[in-house]
Scaffold this motif. Structure first.
Motif, short mmCIF file in Angstrom:
data_model
loop_
_atom_site.label_atom_id
_atom_site.label_comp_id
_atom_site.label_asym_id
_atom_site.label_seq_id
_atom_site.Cartn_x
_atom_site.Cartn_y
_atom_site.Cartn_z
N ILE A 77 -20.96 18.23 4.07
CA ILE A 77 -20.08 19.38 4.28
C ILE A 77 -18.93 19.25 3.28
CG2 ILE A 77 -18.69 20.71 5.91
CD1 ILE A 77 -20.23 19.30 8.17
N MET A 78 -18.93 20.13 2.31
CA MET A 78 -17.90 20.11 1.27
C MET A 78 -16.66 20.83 1.77
SD MET A 78 -19.91 18.58 -0.78
CE MET A 78 -18.97 18.55 -2.31
N ASP A 79 -15.50 20.40 1.24
CA ASP A 79 -14.25 21.06 1.60
C ASP A 79 -14.16 21.24 3.12
OD1 ASP A 79 -12.75 24.34 1.03
OD2 ASP A 79 -11.81 22.36 1.28
N SER A 80 -14.32 20.16 3.84
CA SER A 80 -14.35 20.21 5.31
C SER A 80 -13.09 20.86 5.87
CB SER A 80 -14.51 18.80 5.88
OG SER A 80 -15.73 18.23 5.45
N GLN A 81 -13.28 21.67 6.90
CA GLN A 81 -12.19 22.41 7.53
C GLN A 81 -12.10 22.04 9.01
OE1 GLN A 81 -10.10 24.54 5.75
NE2 GLN A 81 -11.24 23.64 4.02
N PRO A 82 -10.93 22.19 9.61
CA PRO A 82 -10.80 21.91 11.04
C PRO A 82 -11.81 22.68 11.88
CG PRO A 82 -8.63 22.08 10.06
CD PRO A 82 -9.62 22.45 8.99
N GLY A 83 -12.17 23.88 11.47
CA GLY A 83 -13.16 24.67 12.17
C GLY A 83 -14.56 24.10 12.11
N ASP A 84 -14.78 23.10 11.25
CA ASP A 84 -16.08 22.43 11.18
C ASP A 84 -16.19 21.34 12.24
OD1 ASP A 84 -15.89 22.45 7.56
OD2 ASP A 84 -16.74 23.95 8.91
N SER A 85 -15.09 21.05 12.93
CA SER A 85 -15.11 20.02 13.96
C SER A 85 -16.10 20.41 15.06
CB SER A 85 -13.71 19.82 14.55
OG SER A 85 -12.81 19.38 13.56
N ALA A 86 -17.11 19.60 15.22
CA ALA A 86 -18.20 19.91 16.13
C ALA A 86 -19.13 18.69 16.17
CB ALA A 86 -18.98 21.14 15.64
N THR A 87 -20.16 18.79 16.98
CA THR A 87 -21.21 17.78 16.98
C THR A 87 -22.39 18.29 16.17
OG1 THR A 87 -20.53 16.93 19.14
CG2 THR A 87 -22.75 16.38 18.40
N TYR A 88 -22.91 17.45 15.32
CA TYR A 88 -24.02 17.82 14.45
C TYR A 88 -25.26 16.98 14.81
CZ TYR A 88 -20.55 20.35 11.78
OH TYR A 88 -19.56 21.23 11.41
N PHE A 89 -26.37 17.67 14.91
CA PHE A 89 -27.64 17.02 15.21
C PHE A 89 -28.62 17.27 14.06
CE2 PHE A 89 -27.08 15.79 19.58
CZ PHE A 89 -26.16 16.68 20.10
N CYS A 90 -29.27 16.20 13.62
CA CYS A 90 -30.42 16.41 12.74
C CYS A 90 -31.67 16.43 13.61
CB CYS A 90 -30.51 15.30 11.70
SG CYS A 90 -30.75 13.64 12.35
N ALA A 91 -32.74 16.95 13.05
CA ALA A 91 -33.99 17.03 13.79
C ALA A 91 -35.15 16.99 12.81
CB ALA A 91 -34.05 18.30 14.64
N ALA A 92 -36.32 16.69 13.35
CA ALA A 92 -37.54 16.69 12.55
C ALA A 92 -38.65 17.34 13.36
CB ALA A 92 -37.91 15.26 12.17
N HIS A 93 -39.49 18.10 12.65
CA HIS A 93 -40.52 18.88 13.31
C HIS A 93 -41.84 18.66 12.57
CE1 HIS A 93 -42.44 22.13 15.38
NE2 HIS A 93 -42.40 22.99 14.40
N PRO A 94 -42.86 18.18 13.29
CA PRO A 94 -44.15 17.93 12.65
C PRO A 94 -45.08 19.13 12.72
CG PRO A 94 -44.15 17.00 14.84
CD PRO A 94 -42.79 17.64 14.67
N GLY A 95 -44.52 20.29 13.10
CA GLY A 95 -45.37 21.42 13.41
C GLY A 95 -45.75 21.34 14.88
N GLY A 96 -46.31 22.40 15.39
CA GLY A 96 -46.69 22.39 16.80
C GLY A 96 -45.49 22.56 17.72
N ASN A 97 -45.50 21.84 18.84
CA ASN A 97 -44.52 22.06 19.88
C ASN A 97 -43.30 21.14 19.84
OD1 ASN A 97 -46.47 23.85 20.97
ND2 ASN A 97 -47.49 22.09 21.92
N GLN A 98 -43.40 20.03 19.18
CA GLN A 98 -42.40 18.99 19.32
C GLN A 98 -41.30 19.05 18.27
OE1 GLN A 98 -42.14 17.02 21.78
NE2 GLN A 98 -44.13 17.14 22.76
N PHE A 99 -40.08 18.78 18.74
CA PHE A 99 -38.93 18.56 17.87
C PHE A 99 -38.34 17.21 18.26
CE2 PHE A 99 -38.02 22.48 15.54
CZ PHE A 99 -38.91 23.35 16.15
N TYR A 100 -37.93 16.46 17.26
CA TYR A 100 -37.32 15.17 17.51
C TYR A 100 -35.89 15.22 16.97
CZ TYR A 100 -42.11 13.81 18.40
OH TYR A 100 -43.37 13.76 18.91
#
Lengths: 111, 112
Positions: A77-100
């Motif tokens: 996140i470039m030029d981070s701003q106070p409004g960017d304060s939050a929780t961030y989640f990464c995820a991975a998807h192999p196709g189909g139904n599952q998200f990790y």
């Protein structure tokens, strides 16, 4: 077993600085890697996503860097701003139904 | 684009009482639907997902159950709530053949 490992757990950045959140995975079947942003009391919102056939994707101040050989991807996140304060989640998807999902990173941007 | 409706936004229930949380989706047909739970300051725990009417997969054995009586309706239930059922419950939707998972606005459940 955690399929996607995310770090750091929390991050404090000065306004205008660069926030970097890292994720790593093992399963080479994953073919779609989204990032979500969640504000307190709200559902996660899809922020930006990447496929493993590109090394970088940029949308405004948000950039995903992807290293297929290392099985790692990161959100910048470039030029981070106070409004960017939050929780961030990464995820991975192999196709189909599952998200990790990663375990989340709490970002605080201080003025 | 789809819209996910989740209600109520907040709920306070006594231990031992029943629970019913509803999620409805607009703007898509035959989606995959998901229930996640998030403890305070924690990550996303997948509870149930459904690929169609009446088809429920449970990821975590627990005090909760899910049902999908209609294509775009997903319900999370409990007969008797426990203190440990407190948390932020999120419904999510994946369009058929899609890859983008969208979340509803969530229900904050407090069991006292």
């Amino acid at each position: 077993q955690q399929q996607v490992k995310q770090s750091p757990q929390s991050l404090i950045v000065q306004k205008g600085g660069i926030s970097i959140i890292n994720c790593a995975y093992e399963n080479t079947a994953f073919d779609y890697f989204p990032w979500y942003q969640q504000f307190p009391g709200k559902g996660p919102a899809l922020l930006i996503a990447i496929r493993p056939d590109v090394s970088e994707k940029k949308e405004g101040r948000f950039t995903i860097s992807f290293n297929k050989s290392a099985k790692q991807f990161s959100l910048h996140i470039m030029d981070s701003q106070p409004g960017d304060s939050a929780t961030y989640f990464c995820a991975a998807h192999p196709g189909g139904n599952q998200f990790y999902f990663g375990t989340g990173t709490s970002l605080t941007v201080i003025p | 684009s789809q819209t996910i409706h989740q209600w109520p936004a907040t709920l306070v229930q006594p231990v031992g009482s029943p629970l019913s949380l509803e999620c409805t989706v607009e703007g898509t047909s035959n989606p995959n639907l998901y229930w996640y739970r998030q403890a305070a300051g924690r990550g996303l725990q997948l509870l149930f997902y459904s690929v169609g009417i009446g088809q429920i997969s449970s990821e975590v054995p627990q005090n909760l159950s899910a049902s999908r009586p209609q294509d775009r309706q997903f319900i999370l239930s409990s007969k008797k709530l426990l203190l440990s059922d407190s948390g932020f419950y999120l419904c999510a939707c994946l369009r058929a053949q899609g890859e983008k998972l969208f979340f509803g606005s969530g229900t904050q459940l407090s069991v006292l």
